[in-house]
Design a protein around this motif. Sequence first.
Motif, PDB file in Angstrom:
ATOM      1  N   ASP A 196       0.945  -1.284  -0.064  1.00  0.00           N
ATOM      2  CA  ASP A 196      -0.052  -0.133   0.155  1.00  0.00           C
ATOM      3  C   ASP A 196       0.796   1.255  -0.100  1.00  0.00           C
ATOM      4  O   ASP A 196       0.534   2.297  -0.676  1.00  0.00           O
ATOM      5  CB  ASP A 196      -0.783   0.112   1.298  1.00  0.00           C
ATOM      6  CG  ASP A 196      -2.083  -0.961   1.153  1.00  0.00           C
ATOM      7  OD1 ASP A 196      -2.598  -1.097  -0.117  1.00  0.00           O
ATOM      8  OD2 ASP A 196      -2.652  -1.501   2.175  1.00  0.00           O
ATOM      9  N   HIS A 197       1.999   1.105   0.490  1.00  0.00           N
ATOM     10  CA  HIS A 197       2.647   2.294   0.717  1.00  0.00           C
ATOM     11  C   HIS A 197       3.577   2.547  -0.670  1.00  0.00           C
ATOM     12  O   HIS A 197       3.860   3.623  -1.046  1.00  0.00           O
ATOM     13  CB  HIS A 197       3.953   2.253   1.787  1.00  0.00           C
ATOM     14  CG  HIS A 197       3.481   2.488   3.257  1.00  0.00           C
ATOM     15  ND1 HIS A 197       3.162   3.941   3.668  1.00  0.00           N
ATOM     16  CD2 HIS A 197       3.013   1.836   4.250  1.00  0.00           C
ATOM     17  CE1 HIS A 197       2.844   3.856   4.866  1.00  0.00           C
ATOM     18  NE2 HIS A 197       2.769   2.545   5.220  1.00  0.00           N
ATOM     19  N   ALA A 198       3.678   1.441  -1.275  1.00  0.00           N
ATOM     20  CA  ALA A 198       4.439   1.481  -2.591  1.00  0.00           C
ATOM     21  C   ALA A 198       3.585   2.188  -3.807  1.00  0.00           C
ATOM     22  O   ALA A 198       3.864   2.955  -4.596  1.00  0.00           O
ATOM     23  CB  ALA A 198       4.722   0.121  -3.090  1.00  0.00           C
ATOM     24  N   LYS A 199       1.994   1.735  -3.461  1.00  0.00           N
ATOM     25  CA  LYS A 199       1.017   2.431  -4.445  1.00  0.00           C
ATOM     26  C   LYS A 199       0.824   3.759  -4.059  1.00  0.00           C
ATOM     27  O   LYS A 199       0.905   4.529  -5.026  1.00  0.00           O
ATOM     28  CB  LYS A 199      -0.351   1.596  -4.010  1.00  0.00           C
ATOM     29  CG  LYS A 199      -1.583   2.381  -4.806  1.00  0.00           C
ATOM     30  CD  LYS A 199      -2.841   1.605  -4.453  1.00  0.00           C
ATOM     31  CE  LYS A 199      -3.967   2.557  -5.083  1.00  0.00           C
ATOM     32  NZ  LYS A 199      -3.855   2.926  -6.397  1.00  0.00           N
ATOM     33  N   LEU A 200       1.123   4.481  -2.603  1.00  0.00           N
ATOM     34  CA  LEU A 200       1.017   5.888  -2.430  1.00  0.00           C
ATOM     35  C   LEU A 200       2.306   6.513  -3.194  1.00  0.00           C
ATOM     36  O   LEU A 200       2.136   7.569  -3.527  1.00  0.00           O
ATOM     37  CB  LEU A 200       1.083   5.862  -0.897  1.00  0.00           C
ATOM     38  CG  LEU A 200      -0.469   5.553  -0.217  1.00  0.00           C
ATOM     39  CD1 LEU A 200      -0.284   5.466   1.122  1.00  0.00           C
ATOM     40  CD2 LEU A 200      -1.480   6.611  -0.667  1.00  0.00           C
ATOM     41  N   ALA A 201       3.507   5.770  -2.962  1.00  0.00           N
ATOM     42  CA  ALA A 201       4.418   6.612  -3.532  1.00  0.00           C
ATOM     43  C   ALA A 201       4.476   6.617  -5.040  1.00  0.00           C
ATOM     44  O   ALA A 201       4.809   7.855  -5.369  1.00  0.00           O
ATOM     45  CB  ALA A 201       5.648   5.653  -3.203  1.00  0.00           C
ATOM     46  N   ALA A 202       3.899   5.723  -5.670  1.00  0.00           N
ATOM     47  CA  ALA A 202       3.511   5.849  -7.215  1.00  0.00           C
ATOM     48  C   ALA A 202       2.731   7.011  -7.471  1.00  0.00           C
ATOM     49  O   ALA A 202       2.658   7.688  -8.619  1.00  0.00           O
ATOM     50  CB  ALA A 202       3.024   4.348  -7.533  1.00  0.00           C
ATOM     51  N   ASP A 203       1.699   7.104  -6.624  1.00  0.00           N
ATOM     52  CA  ASP A 203       0.717   8.131  -6.835  1.00  0.00           C
ATOM     53  C   ASP A 203       1.037   9.699  -6.261  1.00  0.00           C
ATOM     54  O   ASP A 203       0.314  10.514  -6.351  1.00  0.00           O
ATOM     55  CB  ASP A 203      -0.556   7.866  -6.073  1.00  0.00           C
ATOM     56  CG  ASP A 203      -1.231   6.578  -6.548  1.00  0.00           C
ATOM     57  OD1 ASP A 203      -0.795   6.263  -7.973  1.00  0.00           O
ATOM     58  OD2 ASP A 203      -2.249   6.272  -6.151  1.00  0.00           O
ATOM     59  N   GLY A 204       2.355   9.554  -5.599  1.00  0.00           N
ATOM     60  CA  GLY A 204       2.993  10.952  -5.302  1.00  0.00           C
ATOM     61  C   GLY A 204       3.003  11.129  -3.770  1.00  0.00           C
ATOM     62  O   GLY A 204       2.862  12.391  -3.686  1.00  0.00           O
ATOM     63  N   TYR A 205       2.439  10.386  -2.862  1.00  0.00           N
ATOM     64  CA  TYR A 205       2.208  10.267  -1.616  1.00  0.00           C
ATOM     65  C   TYR A 205       3.229   9.817  -0.918  1.00  0.00           C
ATOM     66  O   TYR A 205       3.155   9.647   0.536  1.00  0.00           O
ATOM     67  CB  TYR A 205       0.711   9.996  -1.162  1.00  0.00           C
ATOM     68  CG  TYR A 205      -0.203  10.740  -1.611  1.00  0.00           C
ATOM     69  CD1 TYR A 205      -0.967  11.529  -0.858  1.00  0.00           C
ATOM     70  CD2 TYR A 205      -0.728  10.517  -2.723  1.00  0.00           C
ATOM     71  CE1 TYR A 205      -1.959  12.401  -1.189  1.00  0.00           C
ATOM     72  CE2 TYR A 205      -1.949  11.248  -3.402  1.00  0.00           C
ATOM     73  CZ  TYR A 205      -2.418  12.296  -2.425  1.00  0.00           C
ATOM     74  OH  TYR A 205      -3.554  12.970  -2.988  1.00  0.00           O
ATOM     75  N   GLY A 206       4.546   9.470  -1.247  1.00  0.00           N
ATOM     76  CA  GLY A 206       5.529   8.775  -0.752  1.00  0.00           C
ATOM     77  C   GLY A 206       6.291   9.498   0.443  1.00  0.00           C
ATOM     78  O   GLY A 206       6.683   8.892   1.302  1.00  0.00           O
ATOM     79  N   GLU A 207       6.416  10.689   0.182  1.00  0.00           N
ATOM     80  CA  GLU A 207       6.777  11.642   1.370  1.00  0.00           C
ATOM     81  C   GLU A 207       5.891  12.464   2.377  1.00  0.00           C
ATOM     82  O   GLU A 207       6.113  12.821   3.152  1.00  0.00           O
ATOM     83  CB  GLU A 207       7.437  12.915   0.605  1.00  0.00           C
ATOM     84  CG  GLU A 207       8.829  12.632  -0.059  1.00  0.00           C
ATOM     85  CD  GLU A 207       9.779  11.915   0.704  1.00  0.00           C
ATOM     86  OE1 GLU A 207      10.182  12.356   1.830  1.00  0.00           O
ATOM     87  OE2 GLU A 207      10.496  10.854   0.264  1.00  0.00           O
ATOM     88  N   ARG A 208       4.645  11.851   2.025  1.00  0.00           N
ATOM     89  CA  ARG A 208       3.463  12.370   2.769  1.00  0.00           C
ATOM     90  C   ARG A 208       3.013  11.439   3.865  1.00  0.00           C
ATOM     91  O   ARG A 208       2.577  11.525   4.712  1.00  0.00           O
ATOM     92  CB  ARG A 208       2.412  12.974   2.155  1.00  0.00           C
ATOM     93  CG  ARG A 208       1.442  13.876   2.896  1.00  0.00           C
ATOM     94  CD  ARG A 208       0.724  14.686   1.735  1.00  0.00           C
ATOM     95  NE  ARG A 208      -0.135  15.606   2.482  1.00  0.00           N
ATOM     96  CZ  ARG A 208      -1.135  16.270   2.005  1.00  0.00           C
ATOM     97  NH1 ARG A 208      -1.242  16.392   0.494  1.00  0.00           N
ATOM     98  NH2 ARG A 208      -1.954  17.449   2.779  1.00  0.00           N
ATOM     99  N   VAL A 209       2.685  10.031   3.416  1.00  0.00           N
ATOM    100  CA  VAL A 209       2.146   9.052   4.179  1.00  0.00           C
ATOM    101  C   VAL A 209       3.439   7.919   4.206  1.00  0.00           C
ATOM    102  O   VAL A 209       3.627   7.417   3.531  1.00  0.00           O
ATOM    103  CB  VAL A 209       1.104   8.350   3.454  1.00  0.00           C
ATOM    104  CG1 VAL A 209       0.506   7.204   4.188  1.00  0.00           C
ATOM    105  CG2 VAL A 209       0.086   9.500   3.235  1.00  0.00           C
ATOM    106  N   LEU A 210       3.803   7.912   5.564  1.00  0.00           N
ATOM    107  CA  LEU A 210       4.804   6.885   5.975  1.00  0.00           C
ATOM    108  C   LEU A 210       4.817   5.916   6.654  1.00  0.00           C
ATOM    109  O   LEU A 210       3.829   5.792   7.548  1.00  0.00           O
ATOM    110  CB  LEU A 210       6.013   8.018   6.573  1.00  0.00           C
ATOM    111  CG  LEU A 210       6.420   9.322   6.074  1.00  0.00           C
ATOM    112  CD1 LEU A 210       7.388   9.943   6.791  1.00  0.00           C
ATOM    113  CD2 LEU A 210       6.837   9.118   4.604  1.00  0.00           C
ATOM    114  N   PRO A 211       5.395   4.908   6.447  1.00  0.00           N
ATOM    115  CA  PRO A 211       5.279   3.641   7.477  1.00  0.00           C
ATOM    116  C   PRO A 211       5.966   3.722   8.676  1.00  0.00           C
ATOM    117  O   PRO A 211       6.817   4.463   8.848  1.00  0.00           O
ATOM    118  CB  PRO A 211       5.886   2.374   6.546  1.00  0.00           C
ATOM    119  CG  PRO A 211       7.039   3.084   5.606  1.00  0.00           C
ATOM    120  CD  PRO A 211       6.336   4.472   5.437  1.00  0.00           C
ATOM    121  N   THR A 212       5.400   3.011   9.690  1.00  0.00           N
ATOM    122  CA  THR A 212       6.170   2.792  11.086  1.00  0.00           C
ATOM    123  C   THR A 212       6.355   1.359  11.502  1.00  0.00           C
ATOM    124  O   THR A 212       5.708   0.731  11.270  1.00  0.00           O
ATOM    125  CB  THR A 212       5.489   3.753  11.874  1.00  0.00           C
ATOM    126  OG1 THR A 212       5.410   4.872  11.919  1.00  0.00           O
ATOM    127  CG2 THR A 212       6.208   3.598  13.383  1.00  0.00           C
TER     128      THR A 212
END
Length: 472
Positions: free
Chosen positions: A179-195
């Motif tokens: 899901d984080h990879a999808k967000l990164a591909a959609d331009g949210y990789g620096e905004r929604v981060l995993p912990t």
Amino acid sequence: MSEPWTLHPDRALPADPATRDLAREIYAATKDLPLVSMHGHVPVEWFAQDTSFGDPAQLFVVPDHYLTRMLVSQGETLPRLGVGSTADEAVETDPREIWRRFCAGWKHFRGTPTRYWLEHELVEIFGVTQRPSAETADAIYDQVAARIAEPDFRPRALLDRFRIEVIATTDPAWATLDDHAKLAADGYGERVLPTFRPDPLLHPDRPTWREDLERLAAASGVDVSSYDGYLEALRTQRERFVAAGARATDHGHLFADTTPLDDAEARRVFDAALAGTVTAAEAQAFSGHMLFQMAAMSAEDGLVMQLHPGVLRDHASAPFAAFGPDKGYDIPVVTEFTRSLRPVLDAFGHHPRFRMIAFTVDEDVYSRELAPLAGVYPALRLGAPWWFLDAPDAMRRFREAATETAGFSNMSGFVDDTRAFCSIPARHDLARRVDAGYLARLVAEHRLDLDEALDTAVDLAYRLPLAAYERR
């Protein structure tokens, strides 16, 4: 006809008029700043899928353990609130009926932080003008449901509306991070981060430990049939989290103990756990040892180590058995930090890459233990009040107990620690108001100049959380 329900602009600010005027000016400097939400539990799939929240009951009631526990204390049951079924009671599936039960119990939230967050959400976000009650429940439900259905009320759109600059989700150590990879591909990789949250893997007496260990093996591609392989699998997953943008790990152990075992003993306990013969004492010692190992790995990879011990999870066995983790009424216990953190701080307290943020729900340790520790070890920051302590008066007590020893610069700034997405702006707003009041008192007592108070308010609301979790 009664007046429309509104919120007072000075809510949570000091009652004293002179101090209140100062607090208004200080709060004005922070109220519109972006939100930094680096310790939270909003599910990553909400952002990845970006679909509607469903209905008001699923958004407000069912996932919020603050809310459901209060209603249960007044005679409701978790099945009637939509949480799940038991052998004796089927789950309520009508969201409107769940909502009616919530609204009928509105009076029970008076004086609680839950009330503050809920009224902020309902009035400021949804435009509700009637106070919740049995009589107004259906009208409010329809208004909230209509708002939820609008396209601009999807999770990604709300990131902009709530001015969330960055938000961290909390993900199990075995997460694929798809899901984080999808967000990164959609331009949210620096905004929604995993912990990185490894808790289930660090307690070998938990019923699901071996199953979770297999999940770790599958995710990492590392054989975990030995203690050394287990450590390597954890390192591998941490590296994947770092590559996906993670800034931190998250540890919710019962105890803060970080005493390391020697390698031979750690291997012996691990093998006993695999064989199903580990004792409770061995498992507890191993969990403390693994916190030390997590600290050692943080010193290597730079992930900030968040530690929030002191909560006895699932105090009630029947709800836990019926509904799973986090549904059995978690209750705080006495927590000790000075001796418990000594092994880690002695080893890494001055390490240039190691950082720990310590949280507590035991107020007694703020001035006695945590503030003195944070006030001397460069690696340690004192986390914001969380859970039962994120109420206005508890926040004020925190400032009074901790600041004189630790100062402001050794704090993490505010973090919201919630899975209730729409409460995030309300929680940050409350913290900014409380800090404005505290700083205003220091100005009124001539202990700070106003320009210093304004600068400190911005630190607490924005700069400090960014700095506490910055990449190294």
